[in-house]
Design a protein around this motif. Structure first.
Motif, PDB file in Angstrom:
ATOM      1  N   PHE A  45      -2.672   0.921  17.784  1.00 14.85           N
ATOM      2  CA  PHE A  45      -2.022   1.007  17.307  1.00 14.85           C
ATOM      3  C   PHE A  45      -1.142   1.741  16.994  1.00 14.85           C
ATOM      4  N   VAL A  46       0.233   1.296  16.863  1.00 17.12           N
ATOM      5  CA  VAL A  46       1.263   2.263  16.574  1.00 17.12           C
ATOM      6  C   VAL A  46       1.556   2.585  15.286  1.00 17.12           C
ATOM      7  N   VAL A  47       1.527   3.462  14.219  1.00 19.30           N
ATOM      8  CA  VAL A  47       1.012   3.426  13.188  1.00 19.30           C
ATOM      9  C   VAL A  47       1.635   4.489  12.338  1.00 19.30           C
ATOM     10  N   ASP A  48       2.476   4.579  10.559  1.00 20.46           N
ATOM     11  CA  ASP A  48       3.615   5.451  10.151  1.00 20.46           C
ATOM     12  C   ASP A  48       2.595   6.662  10.378  1.00 20.46           C
ATOM     13  N   ARG A  49       3.040   7.732  10.372  1.00 22.97           N
ATOM     14  CA  ARG A  49       2.275   8.885  10.208  1.00 22.97           C
ATOM     15  C   ARG A  49       1.878   8.958   8.781  1.00 22.97           C
ATOM     16  N   ARG A  50       2.604   9.140   7.749  1.00 21.38           N
ATOM     17  CA  ARG A  50       1.625   8.673   5.981  1.00 21.38           C
ATOM     18  C   ARG A  50       1.472   7.759   6.635  1.00 21.38           C
ATOM     19  N   ALA A  51       0.673   6.643   7.039  1.00 23.36           N
ATOM     20  CA  ALA A  51       0.034   5.533   6.583  1.00 23.36           C
ATOM     21  C   ALA A  51      -1.264   6.128   7.111  1.00 23.36           C
ATOM     22  N   ALA A  52      -1.579   6.594   7.978  1.00 27.25           N
ATOM     23  CA  ALA A  52      -2.528   7.139   8.464  1.00 27.25           C
ATOM     24  C   ALA A  52      -2.912   8.008   7.981  1.00 27.25           C
ATOM     25  N   LYS A  88      -7.985  -3.307  10.655  1.00 28.49           N
ATOM     26  CA  LYS A  88      -8.101  -4.238   9.176  1.00 28.49           C
ATOM     27  C   LYS A  88      -7.891  -2.409   8.415  1.00 28.49           C
ATOM     28  N   VAL A  89      -8.325  -1.644   9.269  1.00 29.24           N
ATOM     29  CA  VAL A  89      -8.342  -0.191   8.598  1.00 29.24           C
ATOM     30  C   VAL A  89      -7.101   0.240   8.208  1.00 29.24           C
ATOM     31  N   CYS A  90      -5.922  -0.195   9.755  1.00 26.07           N
ATOM     32  CA  CYS A  90      -5.075  -0.150   9.889  1.00 26.07           C
ATOM     33  C   CYS A  90      -4.319  -0.947   8.503  1.00 26.07           C
ATOM     34  N   GLN A  91      -4.377  -2.090   8.640  1.00 26.14           N
ATOM     35  CA  GLN A  91      -3.485  -2.776   7.000  1.00 26.14           C
ATOM     36  C   GLN A  91      -4.265  -2.076   5.886  1.00 26.14           C
ATOM     37  N   TYR A  92      -5.996  -1.666   5.955  1.00 20.35           N
ATOM     38  CA  TYR A  92      -5.771  -1.071   4.478  1.00 20.35           C
ATOM     39  C   TYR A  92      -5.042   0.420   4.537  1.00 20.35           C
ATOM     40  N   MET A  93      -4.897   0.171   5.159  1.00 25.21           N
ATOM     41  CA  MET A  93      -3.695   2.365   4.852  1.00 25.21           C
ATOM     42  C   MET A  93      -2.256   1.658   4.462  1.00 25.21           C
ATOM     43  N   TYR A  94      -1.641   0.920   5.128  1.00 23.53           N
ATOM     44  CA  TYR A  94      -0.853   0.498   4.441  1.00 23.53           C
ATOM     45  C   TYR A  94      -0.821  -0.078   3.125  1.00 23.53           C
ATOM     46  N   TYR A  95      -1.815  -1.059   3.073  1.00 20.27           N
ATOM     47  CA  TYR A  95      -1.761  -1.632   1.391  1.00 20.27           C
ATOM     48  C   TYR A  95      -2.034   0.223   0.231  1.00 20.27           C
ATOM     49  N   LYS A  96      -2.831   1.177   0.910  1.00 23.10           N
ATOM     50  CA  LYS A  96      -3.110   1.567  -0.314  1.00 23.10           C
ATOM     51  C   LYS A  96      -1.498   2.635  -0.251  1.00 23.10           C
ATOM     52  N   LEU A  97      -1.109   2.645   0.637  1.00 22.26           N
ATOM     53  CA  LEU A  97       0.390   3.049   0.925  1.00 22.26           C
ATOM     54  C   LEU A  97       0.753   3.076   0.187  1.00 22.26           C
ATOM     55  N   ARG A  98       1.303   1.671   0.223  1.00 25.80           N
ATOM     56  CA  ARG A  98       2.255   0.791  -0.525  1.00 25.80           C
ATOM     57  C   ARG A  98       2.139   1.198  -2.472  1.00 25.80           C
ATOM     58  N   TRP A  99       0.491   0.166  -1.998  1.00 29.33           N
ATOM     59  CA  TRP A  99       0.083  -0.220  -3.955  1.00 29.33           C
ATOM     60  C   TRP A  99      -0.930   1.297  -4.543  1.00 29.33           C
ATOM     61  N   THR A 100      -0.646   2.838  -4.050  1.00 29.53           N
ATOM     62  CA  THR A 100      -1.383   3.721  -4.715  1.00 29.53           C
ATOM     63  C   THR A 100       0.010   3.786  -5.707  1.00 29.53           C
ATOM     64  N   GLY A 101      -0.059   4.583  -6.734  1.00 30.01           N
ATOM     65  CA  GLY A 101       1.288   4.832  -7.822  1.00 30.01           C
ATOM     66  C   GLY A 101       1.694   4.163  -8.398  1.00 30.01           C
ATOM     67  N   SER A 102       1.083   2.802  -8.280  1.00 30.41           N
ATOM     68  CA  SER A 102       2.554   1.416  -7.961  1.00 30.41           C
ATOM     69  C   SER A 102       2.305   1.023  -9.701  1.00 30.41           C
ATOM     70  N   SER A 103       3.769   1.276 -10.481  1.00 31.51           N
ATOM     71  CA  SER A 103       3.262   0.200 -11.797  1.00 31.51           C
ATOM     72  C   SER A 103       3.173  -1.174 -11.566  1.00 31.51           C
ATOM     73  N   GLU A 104       3.485  -1.857 -10.446  1.00 30.44           N
ATOM     74  CA  GLU A 104       2.986  -3.556 -10.372  1.00 30.44           C
ATOM     75  C   GLU A 104       1.321  -3.611 -10.682  1.00 30.44           C
ATOM     76  N   PRO A 105       1.115  -4.523 -10.416  1.00 30.63           N
ATOM     77  CA  PRO A 105       0.251  -5.094 -10.408  1.00 30.63           C
ATOM     78  C   PRO A 105      -0.116  -4.985  -8.597  1.00 30.63           C
ATOM     79  N   THR A 106      -2.215  -4.556  -8.672  1.00 26.77           N
ATOM     80  CA  THR A 106      -2.334  -4.082  -7.360  1.00 26.77           C
ATOM     81  C   THR A 106      -2.789  -5.624  -6.420  1.00 26.77           C
ATOM     82  N   PRO A 107      -2.345  -6.513  -5.894  1.00 34.92           N
ATOM     83  CA  PRO A 107      -3.440  -7.114  -5.730  1.00 34.92           C
ATOM     84  C   PRO A 107      -4.134  -6.644  -4.533  1.00 34.92           C
ATOM     85  N   GLU A 108      -5.294  -7.977  -4.561  1.00 32.55           N
ATOM     86  CA  GLU A 108      -6.428  -7.801  -3.906  1.00 32.55           C
ATOM     87  C   GLU A 108      -6.732  -7.663  -2.384  1.00 32.55           C
TER      88      GLU A 108
END
Length: 128
Positions: A45-52, A88-108
């Motif tokens: 899995f090649v992922v963005d270092r920020r997400a990892a 699934k872990v990689c998906q969660y890393m991107y999910y957390k990177l995207r939604w941490t600190g967001s003012s929008e409602p966080t999807p499940e």
């Protein structure tokens, strides 16, 4: 007389110097510093270092000054984590990177019940 180094040789030197190769995203022109995460079955899995870096364990491996081989190569092997769980872990890393600190409602973040236990064990190991 040798010509200019190939792109692969340049990326290889950059990886050995402690920063992952840059990857260009198809269709966007955007680039990011990549980290390769390798499952027990050898799937990469090649992922963005920020997400990892969402994972404290991966962050420690990639941030240490030459103490970890993973930092030098820009790739990390997980012989105990299966491909579906690492995906699934990689998906969660991107999910957390995207939604941490967001003012929008966080999807499940949905997890299938049959993956839950193995995913919890991987998340505990990776500290994410």
């Amino acid at each position: 007389v040798a010509g200019p180094p190939s792109a692969a040789a340049v990326a290889g030197r950059r990886a050995r110097a402690g920063s992952g190769p840059s990857v260009r995203m198809a269709g966007t022109g955007a680039t990011f510093e990549a980290v390769k995460l390798i499952s027990a079955e050898g799937f990469e899995f090649v992922v963005d270092r920020r997400a990892a870096m969402v994972s404290n364990a991966i962050k420690n491996m990639l941030s240490s000054d030459g103490l970890f081989q993973e930092n030098q190569l820009g790739e990390i092997r997980f012989p105990e984590i299966s491909t579906p769980i690492l995906e699934k872990v990689c998906q969660y890393m991107y999910y957390k990177l995207r939604w941490t600190g967001s003012s929008e409602p966080t999807p499940e973040f949905k997890v299938d019940p049959e993956e839950a236990l193995e995913l919890c064990m991987a998340a505990d190991f990776l500290e994410c």
